[in-house]
Design an enzyme around this catalytic site. Structure first.
Site, short mmCIF file in Angstrom:
data_model
loop_
_atom_site.label_atom_id
_atom_site.label_comp_id
_atom_site.label_asym_id
_atom_site.label_seq_id
_atom_site.Cartn_x
_atom_site.Cartn_y
_atom_site.Cartn_z
N GLU A 140 5.45 -3.49 0.98
CA GLU A 140 5.68 -3.29 -0.57
C GLU A 140 4.99 -1.95 -0.75
O GLU A 140 3.71 -1.95 -0.77
CB GLU A 140 4.71 -4.33 -1.25
CG GLU A 140 5.43 -5.35 -0.94
CD GLU A 140 6.75 -5.89 -2.01
OE1 GLU A 140 6.95 -5.05 -2.93
OE2 GLU A 140 7.41 -6.76 -1.58
N GLY A 200 0.79 -1.10 0.12
CA GLY A 200 -0.07 0.13 -0.10
C GLY A 200 0.80 1.33 0.05
O GLY A 200 1.97 1.19 -0.22
N SER A 201 0.31 2.32 0.45
CA SER A 201 0.91 3.55 0.43
C SER A 201 2.00 3.62 1.58
O SER A 201 1.86 3.06 2.46
CB SER A 201 -0.07 4.70 0.60
OG SER A 201 -0.61 4.51 2.10
N VAL A 232 0.53 4.88 5.06
CA VAL A 232 -0.02 3.62 5.78
C VAL A 232 0.93 2.85 6.14
O VAL A 232 0.88 2.13 7.32
CB VAL A 232 -1.19 3.08 4.92
CG1 VAL A 232 -1.70 2.05 5.81
CG2 VAL A 232 -2.25 3.99 4.86
N GLY A 233 2.03 2.61 5.09
CA GLY A 233 3.00 1.79 5.62
C GLY A 233 3.64 2.10 7.05
O GLY A 233 4.22 1.11 7.61
N CYS A 265 2.11 0.77 -9.25
CA CYS A 265 3.14 1.31 -8.10
C CYS A 265 4.41 1.46 -8.98
O CYS A 265 5.44 2.14 -8.58
CB CYS A 265 3.33 0.08 -7.11
SG CYS A 265 3.62 -1.53 -7.86
P1 NAD Z 1 -3.42 2.35 1.17
O1 NAD Z 1 -2.04 2.39 1.91
O2 NAD Z 1 -4.34 3.58 1.32
O3 NAD Z 1 -4.41 1.10 1.50
C1 NAD Z 1 -3.66 -0.23 1.41
C2 NAD Z 1 -4.30 -1.16 2.44
O4 NAD Z 1 -4.04 -0.67 3.74
C3 NAD Z 1 -5.84 -1.31 2.30
O5 NAD Z 1 -6.37 -2.59 2.41
C4 NAD Z 1 -6.57 -0.55 3.20
O6 NAD Z 1 -7.76 -0.74 3.72
C5 NAD Z 1 -5.46 -0.44 4.36
N1 NAD Z 1 -5.25 1.05 5.43
C6 NAD Z 1 -5.61 1.89 4.94
N2 NAD Z 1 -5.64 2.86 6.09
C7 NAD Z 1 -4.88 2.20 6.77
C8 NAD Z 1 -4.82 2.47 8.37
N3 NAD Z 1 -4.75 3.40 8.89
N4 NAD Z 1 -4.36 1.31 9.07
C9 NAD Z 1 -3.93 0.15 8.53
N5 NAD Z 1 -4.56 -0.19 7.42
C10 NAD Z 1 -5.00 0.72 6.51
O7 NAD Z 1 -2.85 2.24 -0.22
P2 NAD Z 1 -3.76 2.09 -1.47
O8 NAD Z 1 -4.50 3.34 -1.93
O9 NAD Z 1 -4.86 0.83 -1.54
O10 NAD Z 1 -2.84 1.67 -2.63
C11 NAD Z 1 -2.21 2.81 -3.51
C12 NAD Z 1 -0.57 2.51 -2.84
O11 NAD Z 1 0.03 1.19 -2.83
C13 NAD Z 1 0.40 3.42 -3.80
O12 NAD Z 1 1.14 4.13 -3.08
C14 NAD Z 1 1.07 2.22 -4.55
O13 NAD Z 1 2.24 2.71 -5.26
C15 NAD Z 1 1.28 1.12 -3.43
N6 NAD Z 1 1.29 -0.12 -4.10
C16 NAD Z 1 2.39 -0.61 -4.02
C17 NAD Z 1 3.13 -1.95 -4.44
C18 NAD Z 1 4.24 -2.75 -4.38
O14 NAD Z 1 4.07 -3.77 -4.94
N7 NAD Z 1 5.12 -1.89 -3.85
C19 NAD Z 1 1.91 -2.44 -5.32
C20 NAD Z 1 0.54 -1.76 -5.61
C21 NAD Z 1 0.24 -0.76 -4.88
#
Ligand code: NAD
Length: 466
Positions: free
Chosen positions: A211, A189-190, A193-194, A245
């Site tokens: 990731e 994810g982002s 949030v990471g 991503c």
């Molecule tokens: P996000 O971080 O908003 O959400 C990812 C997951 O985290 C979702 O399941 C969401 O419900 C959960 N989440 C959201 N807020 C949270 C919190 N406060 N605490 C715990 N969990 C929470 O990301 P997104 O918008 O779903 O995805 C886009 C991002 O992911 C982009 O930055 C993209 O570059 C990245 N991404 C990375 C890869 C990789 O392989 N490196 C692949 C795809 C996407």
């Protein structure tokens, strides 16, 4: 919902001890069961990806479904050799001992995934987790509702809750899950949030794979083949409407080629994504996931233009279909927001440079990217870029394709992530590498036991040998 999560977690904590003893055949059976369940739901997966992101069947096949079938097949083919303990050399302090690395399952793992490749990004880590002998709890994204629902049904069909269980829901569910003492967390994810996930993992000292995303630069030097570069970048940038991503986020190009590149990029985009009558072909072009992201991307474009950037191509959005036209921005001022965050949309900033050193310095001013692409015919310049920057992965004279080889690790570095996935790298991510020494009856370790006053000759001998 919360008591259910707790009871599933408890059941998995017990079942993990059974799974620890599973052999390759048993794990392969589980991978085959997962594959059969995916096959049974294949039509629903295609429909869900169309509904969530307007992905065409072709795009869904190559970037999500076929990708996962080949990841499963690869794991099945190699699992026995991955699981085999690795022999390593001896040390002089234990000359007769046998030294091995055992790959033991981490235990109960949490996998949280995003919405942009909602099927692939949940299934790929799950395959590795199963191959490595783990239990898993899955939390797909609440934004890709249709695909998340199919994922949960696929899992229900082929696994007991005590082994793999899927919970739909938003950040609230994630927050509850993150409070539990998992043995490993795999988060995609982002970056923002990471950081929250890493903080939560620290409280339980849970090992973690992140990731993440970020701004992946694409550098084009004066020797590059512009026709090839423009075509490959148009495909890589606009697949899934830029919501990838590892999409090329922005272009750094030698100033002598800027105008020519823009023209060639436009031509490539017209050829791939427009109909003969000149309208955007929505059958080959994904939609933006939701209104919030649609407005965010439009906001990035208008902010850049208000601050002085020009827009030689695109720029129009259609809210009703959540579509943003392929767009180019040039002449970007330093304070434009689009250069401060991951774009995650079909907008391509083009930034000219005079020297390669200047381009490298700009890349190094930002977080280490998930991907860095170089288009050049000059071997020395290519090496100069690779050696003077850091990135999760790199393609030379192409984009995106490094993700498709399971023999390569896929992951970020610092700001773009921690750890890696796919193939054996995924298997290792979900395993603990345990050092095991089998001492021999002919051991000589008594030589190093006290009292030390009488062991001067041993020390001399050891120093010589070492
Ligand atoms: P996000 O971080 O908003 O959400 C990812 C997951 O985290 C979702 O399941 C969401 O419900 C959960 N989440 C959201 N807020 C949270 C919190 N406060 N605490 C715990 N969990 C929470 O990301 P997104 O918008 O779903 O995805 C886009 C991002 O992911 C982009 O930055 C993209 O570059 C990245 N991404 C990375 C890869 C990789 O392989 N490196 C692949 C795809 C996407």
């Amino acid at each position: 919902m919360i008591p259910t999560i707790n009871s599933v977690f408890k059941a998995q904590q017990t079942h993990k001890y059974t799974l620890r003893n599973s052999n390759a055949t048993q794990r392969i059976d589980k991978l085959n069961a997962l594959k059969s369940s995916i096959e049974a739901y294949e039509k629903e997966i295609y429909a869900a990806l169309k509904s969530d992101l307007r992905k065409s069947e072709f795009e869904s096949a190559i970037t999500e479904i076929v990708f996962i079938y080949s990841e499963i097949d690869f794991a099945i083919k190699h699992l026995s050799s991955w699981m085999r303990p690795v022999k390593v050399g001896k040390t002089i302090t234990a000359l007769m001992a046998k030294n091995r690395i055992y790959y033991e399952p981490k235990g109960v793992c949490l996998i949280i995934s995003p919405w942009n490749y909602p099927f692939q990004l949940m299934m790929a880590p799950l395959i590795s987790a199963i191959a490595a002998g783990n239990c898993a709890i899955l939390k797909p994204s609440e934004l890709s509702v249709a695909t998340s629902s199919v994922i949960c049904r696929i899992i229900e069909k082929c696994f007991e809750e005590s082994e793999v269980c899927c919970f739909e829901g938003d950040a609230k569910i994630s927050t509850h899950l993150l409070s539990l003492p998992f043995d490993h967390i795999f988060f995609t994810g982002s970056t923002a949030v990471g950081k929250i996930v890493m903080e939560a993992a620290a409280k339980n000292l849970t090992s973690l794979t992140l990731e993440l995303g970020g701004k992946s630069p694409t550098l084009i030097d004066e020797t590059a083949n512009l026709d090839t570069a423009a075509e490959k970048i148009a495909w890589g940038k606009l697949t899934n409407a830029g919501q990838t991503c590892i999409a090329p986020d922005y272009i750094l190009i030698h100033e002598s080629l800027e105008q020519a590149f823009i023209e060639k990029y436009k031509t490539a985009v017209q050829k791939m994504f427009y109909t003969e009558s000149g309208t955007l072909n929505l059958d080959s072009y994904a939609k933006i996931i939701n209104k919030r992201h649609f407005n965010r991307i439009e906001g990035l474009i208008s902010d850049a233009v208000e601050k002085g950037a020009t827009m030689p191509y695109g720029g129009k959005g259609e809210e009703a279909t959540q579509t943003i036209m392929p767009t180019i921005l040039r002449g970007l001022p330093e304070n434009a927001n689009i250069m401060k965050e991951e774009i995650f949309g079909p907008v391509l900033p083009v930034i000219p440079f005079k020297t390669i050193e200047e381009a490298i310095a700009l890349i190094n001013k930002m977080d280490k990217p998930l991907a860095l692409y170089v288009f050049s015919e000059d071997k020395n310049k290519i090496q100069q870029v690779i050696k003077n920057t850091s990135a999760g992965g790199t393609c030379v004279n192409d984009v995106l394709i490094h993700i498709s080889n399971p023999k390569l690790p896929f992951g970020g570095v610092n700001g773009s992530g921690l750890g890696s996935c796919h193939g054996q790298f995924g298997f290792k991510t979900f395993s603990h590498e345990r050092a095991v020494v089998f001492q021999s009856k002919l051991e000589m370790s008594t030589l190093i036991y006290p009292p030390y006053e009488k062991k001067g000759w041993v020390l001399k001998w050891l120093k010589k040998l070492m």
